[in-house]
Design a protein around this motif. Structure first.
Motif, PDB file in Angstrom:
ATOM      1  N   LYS A  95     -10.912  -4.030-136.955  1.00 19.95           N
ATOM      2  CA  LYS A  95     -11.877  -4.181-135.530  1.00 19.95           C
ATOM      3  C   LYS A  95     -11.563  -6.161-134.951  1.00 19.95           C
ATOM      4  O   LYS A  95     -11.219  -6.514-134.556  1.00 19.95           O
ATOM      5  N   ASP A  96     -11.717  -6.455-136.398  1.00 19.97           N
ATOM      6  CA  ASP A  96     -11.200  -8.310-135.744  1.00 19.97           C
ATOM      7  C   ASP A  96      -9.121  -8.257-135.293  1.00 19.97           C
ATOM      8  O   ASP A  96      -8.856  -8.737-134.435  1.00 19.97           O
ATOM      9  N   PHE A  97      -8.388  -7.433-135.855  1.00 19.79           N
ATOM     10  CA  PHE A  97      -6.934  -6.958-135.358  1.00 19.79           C
ATOM     11  C   PHE A  97      -7.591  -6.762-133.903  1.00 19.79           C
ATOM     12  O   PHE A  97      -6.293  -7.209-133.499  1.00 19.79           O
ATOM     13  N   ALA A  98      -7.621  -5.931-133.566  1.00 20.65           N
ATOM     14  CA  ALA A  98      -7.856  -4.921-132.374  1.00 20.65           C
ATOM     15  C   ALA A  98      -8.420  -6.293-131.176  1.00 20.65           C
ATOM     16  O   ALA A  98      -7.885  -6.271-130.058  1.00 20.65           O
ATOM     17  N   MET A  99      -9.595  -6.609-131.706  1.00 24.22           N
ATOM     18  CA  MET A  99     -10.168  -7.522-131.112  1.00 24.22           C
ATOM     19  C   MET A  99      -9.077  -8.702-130.597  1.00 24.22           C
ATOM     20  O   MET A  99      -8.364  -9.433-129.540  1.00 24.22           O
ATOM     21  N   VAL A 100      -8.060  -9.398-131.348  1.00 25.75           N
ATOM     22  CA  VAL A 100      -7.314 -10.621-130.843  1.00 25.75           C
ATOM     23  C   VAL A 100      -5.735 -10.251-130.750  1.00 25.75           C
ATOM     24  O   VAL A 100      -5.418 -10.874-129.185  1.00 25.75           O
ATOM     25  N   MET A 101      -5.780  -8.728-130.583  1.00 23.53           N
ATOM     26  CA  MET A 101      -4.653  -8.348-129.693  1.00 23.53           C
ATOM     27  C   MET A 101      -5.316  -8.305-128.347  1.00 23.53           C
ATOM     28  O   MET A 101      -4.113  -8.349-127.658  1.00 23.53           O
ATOM     29  N   THR A 102      -6.162  -7.912-128.086  1.00 26.98           N
ATOM     30  CA  THR A 102      -7.224  -6.888-126.762  1.00 26.98           C
ATOM     31  C   THR A 102      -6.615  -8.998-125.842  1.00 26.98           C
ATOM     32  O   THR A 102      -6.169  -9.239-125.259  1.00 26.98           O
ATOM     33  N   LEU A 103      -7.501  -9.229-126.663  1.00 23.96           N
ATOM     34  CA  LEU A 103      -7.229 -11.456-125.714  1.00 23.96           C
ATOM     35  C   LEU A 103      -6.421 -11.602-126.162  1.00 23.96           C
ATOM     36  O   LEU A 103      -6.071 -11.740-125.105  1.00 23.96           O
ATOM     37  N   LEU A 104      -5.122 -11.777-126.227  1.00 22.42           N
ATOM     38  CA  LEU A 104      -4.048 -11.897-126.986  1.00 22.42           C
ATOM     39  C   LEU A 104      -3.113 -11.639-125.341  1.00 22.42           C
ATOM     40  O   LEU A 104      -2.723 -12.352-124.373  1.00 22.42           O
ATOM     41  N   HIS A 105      -3.338 -10.304-125.087  1.00 26.35           N
ATOM     42  CA  HIS A 105      -2.967  -9.489-124.098  1.00 26.35           C
ATOM     43  C   HIS A 105      -3.737  -9.576-122.574  1.00 26.35           C
ATOM     44  O   HIS A 105      -2.904  -8.971-121.904  1.00 26.35           O
ATOM     45  N   PHE A 106      -4.921 -10.411-122.924  1.00 22.01           N
ATOM     46  CA  PHE A 106      -5.708  -9.709-121.603  1.00 22.01           C
ATOM     47  C   PHE A 106      -6.041 -11.300-120.985  1.00 22.01           C
ATOM     48  O   PHE A 106      -6.411 -11.697-120.104  1.00 22.01           O
ATOM     49  N   LEU A 107      -6.024 -12.664-121.972  1.00 20.41           N
ATOM     50  CA  LEU A 107      -6.508 -13.429-121.754  1.00 20.41           C
ATOM     51  C   LEU A 107      -5.948 -14.375-120.261  1.00 20.41           C
ATOM     52  O   LEU A 107      -5.954 -15.022-119.824  1.00 20.41           O
ATOM     53  N   PRO A 108      -3.788 -13.950-119.964  1.00 24.77           N
ATOM     54  CA  PRO A 108      -3.077 -14.034-119.727  1.00 24.77           C
ATOM     55  C   PRO A 108      -3.547 -14.340-118.137  1.00 24.77           C
ATOM     56  O   PRO A 108      -3.234 -14.739-117.133  1.00 24.77           O
ATOM     57  N   ARG A 109      -3.968 -13.313-118.113  1.00 22.11           N
ATOM     58  CA  ARG A 109      -4.859 -12.556-117.059  1.00 22.11           C
ATOM     59  C   ARG A 109      -5.611 -13.468-116.041  1.00 22.11           C
ATOM     60  O   ARG A 109      -4.888 -13.589-114.694  1.00 22.11           O
ATOM     61  N   ILE A 110      -5.972 -14.535-116.790  1.00 23.71           N
ATOM     62  CA  ILE A 110      -7.452 -14.895-116.171  1.00 23.71           C
ATOM     63  C   ILE A 110      -6.869 -16.685-116.220  1.00 23.71           C
ATOM     64  O   ILE A 110      -7.394 -17.614-116.009  1.00 23.71           O
ATOM     65  N   PHE A 124      -8.915  -0.229-123.467  1.00 27.26           N
ATOM     66  CA  PHE A 124      -7.670  -0.578-124.652  1.00 27.26           C
ATOM     67  C   PHE A 124      -7.559  -1.591-126.223  1.00 27.26           C
ATOM     68  O   PHE A 124      -7.262  -1.242-127.207  1.00 27.26           O
ATOM     69  N   TYR A 125      -8.872  -1.669-126.455  1.00 25.59           N
ATOM     70  CA  TYR A 125      -9.379  -2.486-128.134  1.00 25.59           C
ATOM     71  C   TYR A 125      -9.848  -0.967-128.508  1.00 25.59           C
ATOM     72  O   TYR A 125      -9.116  -0.636-129.496  1.00 25.59           O
ATOM     73  N   PHE A 126     -10.043   0.203-128.070  1.00 24.46           N
ATOM     74  CA  PHE A 126     -10.908   1.486-128.073  1.00 24.46           C
ATOM     75  C   PHE A 126      -9.908   1.696-128.977  1.00 24.46           C
ATOM     76  O   PHE A 126     -10.027   2.998-129.794  1.00 24.46           O
ATOM     77  N   LYS A 127      -8.266   1.889-127.834  1.00 30.60           N
ATOM     78  CA  LYS A 127      -7.410   2.785-128.755  1.00 30.60           C
ATOM     79  C   LYS A 127      -6.919   2.404-129.465  1.00 30.60           C
ATOM     80  O   LYS A 127      -6.144   2.608-130.391  1.00 30.60           O
ATOM     81  N   LYS A 128      -6.883   0.856-129.391  1.00 32.50           N
ATOM     82  CA  LYS A 128      -6.283   1.070-130.895  1.00 32.50           C
ATOM     83  C   LYS A 128      -7.309   0.733-132.486  1.00 32.50           C
ATOM     84  O   LYS A 128      -6.725   1.067-133.307  1.00 32.50           O
ATOM     85  N   ARG A 129      -8.427   0.986-132.560  1.00 27.19           N
ATOM     86  CA  ARG A 129      -9.075   0.844-133.120  1.00 27.19           C
ATOM     87  C   ARG A 129      -9.646   2.061-133.542  1.00 27.19           C
ATOM     88  O   ARG A 129      -9.086   2.875-134.471  1.00 27.19           O
ATOM     89  N   LYS A 130      -8.604   3.740-132.477  1.00 27.56           N
ATOM     90  CA  LYS A 130      -7.966   4.815-132.632  1.00 27.56           C
ATOM     91  C   LYS A 130      -7.318   5.146-133.354  1.00 27.56           C
ATOM     92  O   LYS A 130      -6.833   5.870-134.184  1.00 27.56           O
ATOM     93  N   ASP A 131      -6.546   4.172-132.947  1.00 26.45           N
ATOM     94  CA  ASP A 131      -5.215   3.574-133.632  1.00 26.45           C
ATOM     95  C   ASP A 131      -5.008   3.190-135.143  1.00 26.45           C
ATOM     96  O   ASP A 131      -4.110   3.556-136.275  1.00 26.45           O
ATOM     97  N   GLY A 132      -5.953   2.377-136.062  1.00 27.72           N
ATOM     98  CA  GLY A 132      -6.299   3.338-137.439  1.00 27.72           C
ATOM     99  C   GLY A 132      -6.228   1.219-137.197  1.00 27.72           C
ATOM    100  O   GLY A 132      -6.594   0.469-138.439  1.00 27.72           O
ATOM    101  N   LEU A 133      -6.254  -0.105-136.375  1.00 28.65           N
ATOM    102  CA  LEU A 133      -6.138  -0.950-136.557  1.00 28.65           C
ATOM    103  C   LEU A 133      -7.814  -1.773-136.507  1.00 28.65           C
ATOM    104  O   LEU A 133      -8.931  -0.912-136.617  1.00 28.65           O
TER     105      LEU A 133
END
Length: 292
Positions: free
Chosen positions: A241-256, A230-239
């Motif tokens: 790296k910081d925004f891509a990381m925050v978006m990844t954490l926001l949607h992944f951390l709830p899993r744990i 997902f992180y690299f997908k967002k980077r490819k989409d043009g986000l």
């Protein structure tokens, strides 16, 4: 008169908050902190009481003038800013120097649990500077579906996130802004407090997508992928790296984590029930069907 400065004024939260404040019968002066005065005055053309000042989170030269004669600062974090010390330390230092003593900060539910979350660092900085504060900690914005996630929905009728079956609590920005307007106009009653704001529903993206399809008649699919992809997908989409990381954490951390706690703070402040996902999808149906 209380002078209130609204950062992020032209964003989703800011626009709703300014609408509530300008309708208030409280003795307040509301100033929108914006990068472009011309664009902001066009956006808020109907708000005759609203004042404007130039402000840019990434330009420290705008801080002192914007903070002049302000009693309460409504502060949020722009999504693309994750280097907290670099941007928020000088901002808070300037606010303190100009005599601001009170801050309402739009944080996020669970900010106290992880130092990885930028909001955690901002809360700590506000306390370190000894501001009187109110931290609003809302859950997951319904409006993410018609902002950040909408391009993929319209382009490929899908939502791709690393969240699997994790439960999210869904809240409408209108409800958040309503509470923010209340605490800004009654600050001393709630100072040095933390207020969690949630909707009434915990639903996974699978469940939310199914409900969206039911309400709109669309056939949106939800696809869960691993966080690295997902992180690299967002980077490819043009986000960046910081925004891509925050978006990844926001949607992944709830899993744990455990399912979000549902609070009744909105009901206690307003005497009303929060907006449901079904109501939101009905209200915003045109957003999801605009490409048809």
């Amino acid at each position: 008169m209380i002078n209130v400065l609204i950062t992020g004024a032209t964003g989703n939260i800011g626009r709703e908050l300014i609408t509530y404040l300008c309708q208030s019968d409280q003795q307040i002066i509301v100033t929108a902190a914006v990068r472009s005065l011309t664009n902001a005055k066009q956006l808020f053309a109907e708000q005759q009481k609203l004042k404007f000042t130039t402000f840019d989170f990434e330009d420290q030269s705008t801080f002192n003038t914007a903070f002049e004669n302000i009693d309460i600062l409504f502060l949020l974090r722009p999504p693309h800013i994750s280097h907290i010390e670099e941007y928020f330390n000088p901002l808070l230092k300037s606010a303190q120097k100009k005599g601001i003593k009170k801050i309402v900060f739009l944080s996020v539910q669970g900010a106290e649990k992880s130092k990885v979350i930028p909001h955690n660092k901002i809360e700590s900085l506000i306390k370190d500077y000894n501001f009187e504060y109110i931290f609003l900690r809302p859950s997951y914005f319904m409006q993410n579906l018609i902002t950040t996630l909408l391009p993929e929905i319209l382009k490929s009728q899908s939502i791709t996130l690393p969240s699997s079956h994790a439960k999210f609590n869904w809240i409408d920005i209108k409800n958040i802004a309503e509470i923010a307007s209340i605490v800004l106009t009654t600050f001393d009653t709630h100072k040095n407090s933390i207020i969690e704001l949630t909707g009434s529903e915990n639903k996974s993206f699978y469940e939310a997508t199914a409900l969206l399809n039911q309400v709109t008649g669309l056939h949106i699919s939800f696809n869960s992928i691993n966080p690295i992809r997902f992180y690299f997908k967002k980077r490819k989409d043009g986000l960046n790296k910081d925004f891509a990381m925050v978006m990844t954490l926001l949607h992944f951390l709830p899993r744990i984590e455990k399912a979000p706690k549902i609070s009744n703070n909105y009901q206690q402040f307003t005497g009303k029930e929060p907006i449901t996902l079904t109501e939101f999808f009905k209200r915003e149906k045109a957003q999801f069907t605009q490409s048809l």
